[in-house]
Write a protein that holds these residues in place. Structure first.
Motif, PDB file in Angstrom:
ATOM      1  N   LEU A  15      -8.954 -14.118   8.972  1.00  0.00           N
ATOM      2  CA  LEU A  15      -8.405 -12.998   8.204  1.00  0.00           C
ATOM      3  C   LEU A  15      -8.408 -11.724   9.024  1.00  0.00           C
ATOM      4  N   LEU A  16      -9.490 -11.512   9.784  1.00  0.00           N
ATOM      5  CA  LEU A  16      -9.588 -10.299  10.597  1.00  0.00           C
ATOM      6  C   LEU A  16      -8.523 -10.286  11.679  1.00  0.00           C
ATOM      7  N   ASP A  17      -8.332 -11.419  12.366  1.00  0.00           N
ATOM      8  CA  ASP A  17      -7.303 -11.496  13.407  1.00  0.00           C
ATOM      9  C   ASP A  17      -5.910 -11.266  12.824  1.00  0.00           C
ATOM     10  N   GLY A  18      -5.657 -11.835  11.654  1.00  0.00           N
ATOM     11  CA  GLY A  18      -4.364 -11.626  11.009  1.00  0.00           C
ATOM     12  C   GLY A  18      -4.157 -10.188  10.602  1.00  0.00           C
ATOM     13  N   HIS A  19      -5.240  -9.546  10.156  1.00  0.00           N
ATOM     14  CA  HIS A  19      -5.159  -8.137   9.760  1.00  0.00           C
ATOM     15  C   HIS A  19      -4.800  -7.270  10.965  1.00  0.00           C
ATOM     16  N   ARG A  20      -5.450  -7.539  12.099  1.00  0.00           N
ATOM     17  CA  ARG A  20      -5.167  -6.757  13.308  1.00  0.00           C
ATOM     18  C   ARG A  20      -3.735  -6.990  13.773  1.00  0.00           C
ATOM     19  N   ALA A  21      -3.298  -8.240  13.722  1.00  0.00           N
ATOM     20  CA  ALA A  21      -1.947  -8.549  14.173  1.00  0.00           C
ATOM     21  C   ALA A  21      -0.909  -7.833  13.322  1.00  0.00           C
ATOM     22  N   VAL A  80       1.542  -2.355   3.414  1.00  0.00           N
ATOM     23  CA  VAL A  80       1.865  -1.444   4.515  1.00  0.00           C
ATOM     24  C   VAL A  80       1.015  -0.181   4.434  1.00  0.00           C
ATOM     25  N   ARG A  81       0.826   0.338   3.235  1.00  0.00           N
ATOM     26  CA  ARG A  81       0.034   1.568   3.077  1.00  0.00           C
ATOM     27  C   ARG A  81      -1.415   1.334   3.503  1.00  0.00           C
ATOM     28  N   ARG A  82      -1.955   0.151   3.221  1.00  0.00           N
ATOM     29  CA  ARG A  82      -3.331  -0.133   3.649  1.00  0.00           C
ATOM     30  C   ARG A  82      -3.427  -0.110   5.178  1.00  0.00           C
ATOM     31  N   HIS A  83      -2.456  -0.710   5.842  1.00  0.00           N
ATOM     32  CA  HIS A  83      -2.465  -0.696   7.307  1.00  0.00           C
ATOM     33  C   HIS A  83      -2.241   0.712   7.853  1.00  0.00           C
ATOM     34  N   LEU A  84      -1.390   1.477   7.208  1.00  0.00           N
ATOM     35  CA  LEU A  84      -1.170   2.857   7.638  1.00  0.00           C
ATOM     36  C   LEU A  84      -2.427   3.688   7.484  1.00  0.00           C
ATOM     37  N   ASP A  85      -3.170   3.454   6.398  1.00  0.00           N
ATOM     38  CA  ASP A  85      -4.437   4.170   6.208  1.00  0.00           C
ATOM     39  C   ASP A  85      -5.403   3.853   7.347  1.00  0.00           C
ATOM     40  N   GLY A  86      -5.459   2.586   7.754  1.00  0.00           N
ATOM     41  CA  GLY A  86      -6.332   2.206   8.857  1.00  0.00           C
ATOM     42  C   GLY A  86      -5.897   2.823  10.173  1.00  0.00           C
ATOM     43  N   LEU A  87      -4.598   2.833  10.418  1.00  0.00           N
ATOM     44  CA  LEU A  87      -4.086   3.448  11.641  1.00  0.00           C
ATOM     45  C   LEU A  87      -4.330   4.949  11.659  1.00  0.00           C
ATOM     46  N   ALA A  88      -4.182   5.581  10.498  1.00  0.00           N
ATOM     47  CA  ALA A  88      -4.428   7.027  10.412  1.00  0.00           C
ATOM     48  C   ALA A  88      -5.903   7.333  10.633  1.00  0.00           C
ATOM     49  N   ARG A  95       3.943  -1.076  16.056  1.00  0.00           N
ATOM     50  CA  ARG A  95       5.061  -1.372  16.950  1.00  0.00           C
ATOM     51  C   ARG A  95       6.394  -1.028  16.294  1.00  0.00           C
ATOM     52  N   SER A  96       6.501  -1.254  14.994  1.00  0.00           N
ATOM     53  CA  SER A  96       7.741  -0.934  14.293  1.00  0.00           C
ATOM     54  C   SER A  96       7.988   0.571  14.309  1.00  0.00           C
ATOM     55  N   ILE A  97       6.927   1.354  14.166  1.00  0.00           N
ATOM     56  CA  ILE A  97       7.076   2.818  14.236  1.00  0.00           C
ATOM     57  C   ILE A  97       7.501   3.230  15.637  1.00  0.00           C
ATOM     58  N   LEU A  98       6.917   2.573  16.655  1.00  0.00           N
ATOM     59  CA  LEU A  98       7.284   2.879  18.036  1.00  0.00           C
ATOM     60  C   LEU A  98       8.761   2.575  18.275  1.00  0.00           C
ATOM     61  N   ASP A  99       9.237   1.435  17.770  1.00  0.00           N
ATOM     62  CA  ASP A  99      10.612   1.004  18.022  1.00  0.00           C
ATOM     63  C   ASP A  99      11.641   1.807  17.238  1.00  0.00           C
TER      64      ASP A  99
END
Length: 287
Positions: free
Chosen positions: A26-32, A63-71, A39-43
């Motif tokens: 689950l952790l590896d999938g979350h990171r991926a 997506v919002r959960r991942h954005l929160d982590g990135l922020a 990468r989508s934001i970069l592209d």
């Protein structure tokens, strides 16, 4: 027997490692997935959560959960979406963009750019000795400006702590520097045989470039000498293949070339290391 057979099959397929637990899966999938969002934001540039969800085939909530982590990691930041022309009613849409740290997480060609620039400088003046001197002039100017920032730090340090002050200033710039006090060649420390010091830089941000242009190391050594007010000797460099950049700083009246002994009993000072240099660290990297 079946359990042993499964272990044998797993050992025979080393190219396909299996995570030990479902939590790791689950952790590896979350990171991926988080990497895919970045990468989508970069592209595609600054994007809303809805845009990202549509492109990646995810729910907006995911997506919002991942954005929160990135922020939280300082990799993305939110901002109001720019609107060209008249703006409609309602709140402006919020989009997410990569920060400078976020962009640095992806491949950068800074080393190659720096090497190409130095090579162009050398070739622009005709190459050969003239080219080497042109690169050396650039290196002296660069490290000279860096040394000017360090000077104010050293001026506030006690007379016997200037090397430690320089190590702290270098560490603030990412060099991970420490100091190790060493006795004189006689192995006795005292007024008649003052100790020197080894300034050790455990990281070099420009090591890859210095491999091709040793003038960078030479200019840095010259700056150290001016800042510390004494002739210093570079014993090893990361760029030359050594594990640590090591510079010997003699005390007034000390021998210019040390011969440290593991059993000498040199006392480390605060914030220093007692690690002995390797045999390669005792030679001049430019011999």
């Amino acid at each position: 027997m079946r359990e042993r057979q499964r272990e044998t099959e797993a050992e025979a397929a080393p190219d396909f490692p299996v995570p030990a637990t479902s939590a790791e899966v689950l952790l590896d999938g979350h990171r991926a997935t988080r990497d895919r969002v970045a990468r989508s934001i970069l592209d595609h540039g600054p994007s809303s959560a809805a845009d990202l969800a549509s492109r990646l085939g995810l729910t907006a909530a995911a997506v919002r959960r991942h954005l929160d982590g990135l922020a939280a990691a300082g990799l993305v930041e939110s901002r109001e979406q720019r609107v060209y022309g008249s703006r409609g009613r309602g709140r402006p849409a919020k989009v997410f963009a990569l920060t400078e740290c976020g962009r640095d997480a992806f491949y950068q060609a800074y080393d190659q750019l720096a090497a190409d620039a130095l090579r162009w400088i050398a070739e622009a003046v005709g190459g050969g000795k003239a080219g080497e001197e042109a690169v050396a002039a650039f290196a002296r100017a660069r490290f000279g400006r860096q040394g000017e920032r360090y000077l104010s730090v050293l001026e506030r340090a006690a007379a016997g702590q200037r090397t430690e002050a320089l190590a702290q200033a270098l560490s603030a710039d990412g060099y991970a520097a420490t100091v190790r006090r060493v006795p004189s060649a006689s192995g006795k420390a005292g007024p008649s045989s003052p100790a020197g010091a080894q300034l050790c830089q455990h990281h070099c941000p420009v090591a890859h470039i210095a491999e091709q242009f040793p003038q960078l190391c030479e200019a840095e050594t010259e700056v150290f000498s001016r800042l510390l007010g004494t002739h210093v000797q570079r014993l090893a460099t990361i760029a030359h293949g050594d594990g640590v950049c090591t510079t010997y700083v003699p005390a007034p009246g000390a021998a210019p070339s040390p011969a440290p002994d593991a059993d000498s009993g040199a006392a480390p000072t605060a914030g220093t290391t007692t690690e002995e240099p390797t045999a390669s660290a005792r030679r001049n990297p430019h011999d």
